[in-house]
Scaffold this active site. Structure first.
Site, PDB file in Angstrom:
ATOM      1  N   GLY A 105     167.227  17.416  66.789  1.00 40.89           N
ATOM      2  CA  GLY A 105     168.191  16.740  67.516  1.00 40.89           C
ATOM      3  C   GLY A 105     167.933  14.977  67.984  1.00 40.89           C
ATOM      4  O   GLY A 105     166.715  14.788  67.643  1.00 40.89           O
ATOM      5  N   GLY A 107     166.832  14.246  70.991  1.00 39.86           N
ATOM      6  CA  GLY A 107     165.813  13.986  71.731  1.00 39.86           C
ATOM      7  C   GLY A 107     164.449  14.019  70.589  1.00 39.86           C
ATOM      8  O   GLY A 107     163.573  13.177  70.747  1.00 39.86           O
ATOM      9  N   ASP A 130     174.678  19.865  68.017  1.00 46.21           N
ATOM     10  CA  ASP A 130     175.694  18.856  68.851  1.00 46.21           C
ATOM     11  C   ASP A 130     176.254  17.672  67.804  1.00 46.21           C
ATOM     12  O   ASP A 130     177.311  17.184  68.421  1.00 46.21           O
ATOM     13  CB  ASP A 130     174.970  17.927  69.714  1.00 46.21           C
ATOM     14  CG  ASP A 130     174.190  18.846  70.852  1.00 46.21           C
ATOM     15  OD1 ASP A 130     174.812  20.245  70.952  1.00 46.21           O
ATOM     16  OD2 ASP A 130     173.284  18.838  71.656  1.00 46.21           O
TER      17      ASP A 130
HETATM   18  P1  ATP Z   1     169.560  19.609  70.594  1.00 45.85           P
HETATM   19  O1  ATP Z   1     170.507  18.349  70.069  1.00 45.85           O
HETATM   20  O2  ATP Z   1     169.459  20.550  69.616  1.00 45.85           O
HETATM   21  O3  ATP Z   1     169.510  19.697  71.930  1.00 45.85           O
HETATM   22  P2  ATP Z   1     167.389  17.747  70.764  1.00 45.85           P
HETATM   23  O4  ATP Z   1     166.143  17.288  69.637  1.00 45.85           O
HETATM   24  O5  ATP Z   1     168.082  16.660  71.205  1.00 45.85           O
HETATM   25  O6  ATP Z   1     168.041  18.923  70.041  1.00 45.85           O
HETATM   26  P3  ATP Z   1     165.845  18.058  73.152  1.00 45.85           P
HETATM   27  O7  ATP Z   1     165.656  19.023  74.101  1.00 45.85           O
HETATM   28  O8  ATP Z   1     166.773  16.793  73.748  1.00 45.85           O
HETATM   29  O9  ATP Z   1     166.857  18.429  71.980  1.00 45.85           O
HETATM   30  O10 ATP Z   1     164.547  17.097  72.820  1.00 45.85           O
HETATM   31  C1  ATP Z   1     163.705  17.959  72.145  1.00 45.85           C
HETATM   32  C2  ATP Z   1     162.320  17.343  72.351  1.00 45.85           C
HETATM   33  O11 ATP Z   1     162.268  16.009  72.039  1.00 45.85           O
HETATM   34  C3  ATP Z   1     161.863  17.343  73.847  1.00 45.85           C
HETATM   35  O12 ATP Z   1     161.248  18.469  74.015  1.00 45.85           O
HETATM   36  C4  ATP Z   1     160.958  16.256  74.019  1.00 45.85           C
HETATM   37  O13 ATP Z   1     159.540  16.708  73.676  1.00 45.85           O
HETATM   38  C5  ATP Z   1     161.353  15.090  72.920  1.00 45.85           C
HETATM   39  N1  ATP Z   1     162.239  14.202  73.634  1.00 45.85           N
HETATM   40  C6  ATP Z   1     163.514  14.241  74.158  1.00 45.85           C
HETATM   41  N2  ATP Z   1     163.829  13.152  74.468  1.00 45.85           N
HETATM   42  C7  ATP Z   1     162.862  12.272  74.413  1.00 45.85           C
HETATM   43  C8  ATP Z   1     162.556  10.874  74.272  1.00 45.85           C
HETATM   44  N3  ATP Z   1     163.658  10.080  75.104  1.00 45.85           N
HETATM   45  N4  ATP Z   1     161.322  10.163  74.009  1.00 45.85           N
HETATM   46  C9  ATP Z   1     160.712  10.946  73.338  1.00 45.85           C
HETATM   47  N5  ATP Z   1     160.752  12.289  73.114  1.00 45.85           N
HETATM   48  C10 ATP Z   1     161.805  12.835  73.563  1.00 45.85           C
END
Ligand code: ATP
Length: 315
Positions: A105, A107, A130
């Site tokens: 997602g 992040g 999401d």
């Molecule tokens: P979901 O939407 O299902 O929560 P996501 O990919 O948004 O998925 P996050 O937990 O926010 O889930 O992020 C996953 C990983 O991405 C984190 O463990 C981190 O390693 C990396 N990450 C999150 N935010 C950042 C950022 N601003 N810059 C670089 N890496 C990030």
């Protein structure tokens, strides 16, 4: 760069039904192109811990997936901090991995973008329940999560009717109201509360009273977890004012049941298409992109690469 021979795939962030189908598609289509495919476990943390394995048609799925939120501190260090990202690139280079596919997602794609900006070939696959990813109309996992929410709403309606109660159903989605809005529409909720539109609980009470006045035996309020009044805050309000309002409210937070389980047909097919689209992008040496579904006809019929958006568009 000569023709790609070795690629790796990782999933990161919250799990979403269909992520494994996306890994499967990356493996299958990559092998078909004559490449070797590797998987890193535990998301970005796996890049530092060298938790990796070769993926074959028999070895995809949860065993090779890294859709785990464990090692969050390490994952964050690897993807968010420049020295961490350098280690990740060293590991990829050490294993002679020529391109990386990141399934996840907001992040996860922000991390993918950061690696890409350092010059590494990365392709993202949009996957999160999401549905908050810029550039993708619907992401892997959303449809199944919606079905889970609808089943819960349907069940709660029966209970709510037999007791003449109002039920709050809290669904996930972080700061994005998509899941709540679609659940509210498809589930026939009396009120839907989303983060994008702050509400006054007194207004919700007016709607619920109006529903009872129309002769309804129950009332459903669907609330997004990121709304200004989530389930807990609404319950606090309704408990405090129950006598004045004249109706009883119960709350159910669906939480993580929306994430897991078997993906529905839509998510399986979407994941298969996006997995294939990701290896096609690598084949074309089109890096620094995320593949996602664009186009809203039926199940959408275009898988497009969109440039990783700049950080300001992301969390
Ligand atoms: P979901 O939407 O299902 O929560 P996501 O990919 O948004 O998925 P996050 O937990 O926010 O889930 O992020 C996953 C990983 O991405 C984190 O463990 C981190 O390693 C990396 N990450 C999150 N935010 C950042 C950022 N601003 N810059 C670089 N890496 C990030």
């Amino acid at each position: 760069m000569a023709n790609v021979k070795r690629i790796a795939v990782l999933t990161s962030g919250g799990d979403a039904a269909g992520m494994n189908a996306a890994i499967r598609a990356v493996v299958r289509t990559g092998l078909h192109k004559g490449w070797e495919i590797f998987g890193f476990r535990n998301g970005y943390a796996g890049l530092a811990g060298m938790k990796w394995c070769r993926l074959t048609p028999a070895a995809w799925g949860t065993s090779s997936s890294s859709a785990e939120r464990c090692s969050e501190r390490r994952a964050t260090w690897i993807s968010k901090i420049e020295p961490g990202r350098r280690i990740a690139l060293d590991v990829l280079e050490h294993h002679q991995i020529e391109a990386l596919v990141v399934i996840g997602g907001n992040g996860s794609q922000t991390g993918a973008n950061a690696l890409s900006l350092m010059g590494y070939p990365v392709v993202g696959i949009s996957s999160t329940i999401d549905n908050d990813l810029y550039g993708a109309d619907i992401t892997i996992g959303v449809d199944t999560a919606l079905d889970v929410a609808l089943e819960a709403i349907d069940r709660l309606k029966t209970t709510a009717s037999s007791h003449h109660r109002a039920f709050i159903v809290e669904v996930m989605g972080r700061d994005c109201g998509y899941l709540a809005l679609m659940s509210g529409i498809a589930g026939g909720a009396e009120v839907t509360v989303i983060p994008e539109v702050p509400v006054d609980p007194e207004d919700i009470a007016v709607q619920i009273r109006a529903a009872y006045a129309r002769g309804k035996a129950h009332a459903i309020i669907v609330v997004a977890e990121g709304a200004n009044y989530n389930a807990a805050k609404l319950m606090e309000f309704f408990d405090k004012h129950q006598e004045r309002l004249g109706f009883e409210v119960r709350a159910t937070t669906l939480g993580h049941v929306q994430r897991g389980g078997s993906p529905g047909a839509f998510d399986r097919l979407l994941a298969s298409r996006l997995g294939a689209a990701a290896t096609d992008a690598i084949d074309r040496k089109e890096y620094g992109v995320m593949v996602g579904l664009q186009g809203k006809r039926n199940h959408g019929d275009t898988t497009c690469g969109c440039r990783f958006p700049t950080r300001k568009n992301w969390t």
